[in-house]
Design a protein around this motif. Structure first.
Motif, PDB file in Angstrom:
ATOM      1  N   ASN A  82       0.744  -1.304  -0.014  1.00  0.00           N
ATOM      2  CA  ASN A  82       0.050  -0.101  -0.088  1.00  0.00           C
ATOM      3  C   ASN A  82       0.891   1.331  -0.043  1.00  0.00           C
ATOM      4  O   ASN A  82       0.483   2.254  -0.392  1.00  0.00           O
ATOM      5  CB  ASN A  82      -0.956  -0.015   1.475  1.00  0.00           C
ATOM      6  N   ILE A  84       3.016   1.721  -2.020  1.00  0.00           N
ATOM      7  CA  ILE A  84       3.412   2.092  -3.443  1.00  0.00           C
ATOM      8  C   ILE A  84       2.271   2.851  -3.878  1.00  0.00           C
ATOM      9  O   ILE A  84       0.931   2.623  -3.767  1.00  0.00           O
ATOM     10  CB  ILE A  84       3.228   0.644  -4.377  1.00  0.00           C
ATOM     11  N   ASP A  85       2.531   3.863  -4.530  1.00  0.00           N
ATOM     12  CA  ASP A  85       1.472   4.892  -4.852  1.00  0.00           C
ATOM     13  C   ASP A  85       1.044   4.588  -6.418  1.00  0.00           C
ATOM     14  O   ASP A  85      -0.171   5.002  -6.703  1.00  0.00           O
ATOM     15  CB  ASP A  85       1.891   6.433  -4.806  1.00  0.00           C
ATOM     16  N   ALA A  86       1.795   4.227  -7.286  1.00  0.00           N
ATOM     17  CA  ALA A  86       1.631   3.859  -8.637  1.00  0.00           C
ATOM     18  C   ALA A  86       2.448   2.984  -9.300  1.00  0.00           C
ATOM     19  O   ALA A  86       3.567   2.790  -8.744  1.00  0.00           O
ATOM     20  CB  ALA A  86       1.552   5.214  -9.351  1.00  0.00           C
ATOM     21  N   CYS A 133      -0.478  -6.597 -12.394  1.00  0.00           N
ATOM     22  CA  CYS A 133      -0.045  -5.240 -11.147  1.00  0.00           C
ATOM     23  C   CYS A 133      -1.519  -4.924 -11.126  1.00  0.00           C
ATOM     24  O   CYS A 133      -1.787  -4.709  -9.783  1.00  0.00           O
ATOM     25  CB  CYS A 133       0.622  -4.225 -11.869  1.00  0.00           C
ATOM     26  N   GLN A 134      -2.404  -4.936 -11.955  1.00  0.00           N
ATOM     27  CA  GLN A 134      -3.915  -4.309 -11.680  1.00  0.00           C
ATOM     28  C   GLN A 134      -4.541  -5.561 -10.623  1.00  0.00           C
ATOM     29  O   GLN A 134      -5.131  -5.148  -9.793  1.00  0.00           O
ATOM     30  CB  GLN A 134      -4.927  -4.409 -12.791  1.00  0.00           C
ATOM     31  N   ILE A 137      -2.117  -5.170  -6.997  1.00  0.00           N
ATOM     32  CA  ILE A 137      -1.741  -4.302  -6.502  1.00  0.00           C
ATOM     33  C   ILE A 137      -3.089  -3.347  -6.894  1.00  0.00           C
ATOM     34  O   ILE A 137      -3.268  -2.178  -7.370  1.00  0.00           O
ATOM     35  CB  ILE A 137      -0.687  -3.502  -6.716  1.00  0.00           C
ATOM     36  N   LYS A 140      -4.395   0.809  -7.483  1.00  0.00           N
ATOM     37  CA  LYS A 140      -3.368   1.692  -7.484  1.00  0.00           C
ATOM     38  C   LYS A 140      -3.452   2.194  -9.242  1.00  0.00           C
ATOM     39  O   LYS A 140      -3.486   1.263  -9.917  1.00  0.00           O
ATOM     40  CB  LYS A 140      -2.300   1.217  -7.360  1.00  0.00           C
ATOM     41  N   ASN A 142      -1.956   2.672 -13.010  1.00  0.00           N
ATOM     42  CA  ASN A 142      -0.916   2.094 -13.911  1.00  0.00           C
ATOM     43  C   ASN A 142      -0.806   3.069 -15.136  1.00  0.00           C
ATOM     44  O   ASN A 142      -1.614   3.430 -15.580  1.00  0.00           O
ATOM     45  CB  ASN A 142      -1.226   0.590 -14.169  1.00  0.00           C
ATOM     46  N   VAL A 395      -0.094  10.893 -13.024  1.00  0.00           N
ATOM     47  CA  VAL A 395      -1.016  10.658 -11.856  1.00  0.00           C
ATOM     48  C   VAL A 395      -1.578  11.519 -11.049  1.00  0.00           C
ATOM     49  O   VAL A 395      -2.825  11.818 -10.399  1.00  0.00           O
ATOM     50  CB  VAL A 395      -0.617   9.492 -10.885  1.00  0.00           C
TER      51      VAL A 395
END
Length: 400
Positions: A82, A84-86, A133-134, A137, A140, A142, A395
């Protein structure tokens, strides 16, 4: 902001965890032999290194292991995913559809799938990385950052092939170019290093196992050496670069090769490896040349001559030059290649200083003589920063 940068290949993936605002890199690593046995090489902290041999049947297990390593155990650099922002993804081929980095969406992924015929080895792996990744995570953002995007400013007379025009309209057959994040980063750095801020004419030589040259006018690419695929242009580690269609068809007939067989030769058995017969690594070939190996000497001379031809062509395309830049593993580290490329370019205003050229440094530097009318820069590339920074800007809404 923390950006997880992912570069997913067919059987490997590279990653970094970076703060694009401070440029601090928390971790960097590589997963190899995905689908075979699996090896993770993870670097973090003050030169700390960790190597794990763990089964990675698919990219999903590889990314799961990377995320776990970032959050737990000896290689831990964050408390939770969490943090990780992007996520920023290297995407190889954006065709004409993507002239800049974009937020990943179902529509973007669908468009990238339609472009798979243009990059059959790369785009499927890039898409897979985004979808995984979607899933792993969730929630977030991408962002896809395309290798081809920087070159989309080329004029049509530079990117078109002289084939029947309907080959372009029906199949998108044209020059696209690659290594765009590196060419963008280095040309932008060069603009900042030049005293001249307007009408800047910059040539970037990205030289590594894969190599390309670009001509950049006022920060916009107007031509580049790679084409529809990365095999066009310079002679590279294992790629042939520019080869006449007649020579290719004759080789196919003499060797009884199919199209796929010929492409295998052009992509994997040619270039520095094919000429030297020794290695695709220029460092080993330079050692061979110094030991008296004539084929190694020929390979080195061919590499430098190919680069010089493109430099000369792009000086003409730009109507002069303000800075010639060297980057990439070879461009940053081989003083001999830089010396041979620049030899005889005095008439173009490019005069290399032997002392400056042979001085090693990790910082951007000018290796031209004081009297040189154009500058010669060695600029370490930073493609990961471009991916992280584009992700940050999209972002946060700084780039719309």
């Amino acid at each position: 902001m923390l950006v997880f940068i992912l570069n997913a290949g067919s059987s490997s993936l590279k990653y970094q965890l970076m703060n694009p605002v401070s440029k601090e890199v928390l971790a960097v690593g590589l997963c190899e032999r995905i689908g075979i046995d699996g090896v993770l090489k993870h670097e973090f902290g003050d030169d700390a290194k960790l190597k794990l041999e763990v089964a990675m049947p698919t990219h999903k297990e590889a990314i799961e292991l990377v995320l776990k390593t970032l959050c737990e155990g000896e290689g831990k650099v964050i408390d939770s995913i969490n943090d990780i922002d992007a996520i920023g993804h290297r995407a190889v081929h954006g065709g004409e559809e993507f002239a800049s980095s974009v937020m990943v969406s179902p529509k973007v992924i669908e468009t990238m799938k339609k472009l798979i015929p243009l990059a059959p080895l790369h785009n499927p792996a890039n898409i897979m990385g985004m979808e995984i990744c979607q899933e792993l995570i969730p929630g977030k953002p991408n962002v896809a950052v395309f290798d081809t995007a920087f070159h989309q400013t080329m004029p049509d007379y530079a990117y078109m092939y002289a084939l029947p025009y309907d080959q372009y309209t029906k199949h998108g057959i044209r020059k696209y170019g690659f290594h765009g994040t590196s060419h963008y980063f280095v040309s932008n750095e060069a603009q900042g290093m030049l005293d001249k801020k307007h009408n800047t004419r910059v040539i970037v030589c990205h030289l590594g196992n894969g190599s390309s040259v670009s001509a950049v006018l006022n920060g916009k690419c107007i031509d580049t050496s790679m084409g529809l695929t990365p095999v066009q242009g310079l002679m590279m580690g294992t790629r042939a670069g520019d080869v006449g269609a007649g020579a290719l068809s004759y080789m196919m007939s003499q060797e009884n090769l199919t199209i796929d067989g010929a492409l295998d030769v052009m992509n994997k058995k040619s270039g520095i490896l094919g000429i030297s017969g020794k290695s695709s690594d220029l460092r080993e070939v330079l050692e061979g040349m110094q030991a008296g190996d004539e084929r190694c000497k020929l390979a080195v001379e061919m590499v430098a001559y190919n680069i010089k031809k493109y430099v000369g062509a792009y000086v003409a395309a730009l109507d002069g030059v303000d800075a010639l830049c060297f980057t990439g593993g070879i461009g940053e580290n081989s003083a001999l290649i830089r010396e041979i490329v620049c030899a005889g370019l005095d008439g173009m205003g490019l005069n290399i200083d032997p002392t400056k050229n042979n001085k090693r440094s990790q910082e951007p530097r000018d290796i031209a003589t004081n009297s040189s009318t154009a500058r010669i820069f060695v600029i370490p590339t930073n493609e990961e920063y471009v991916i992280a920074n584009d992700t940050y800007k999209i972002v946060t809404g700084l780039e719309k």
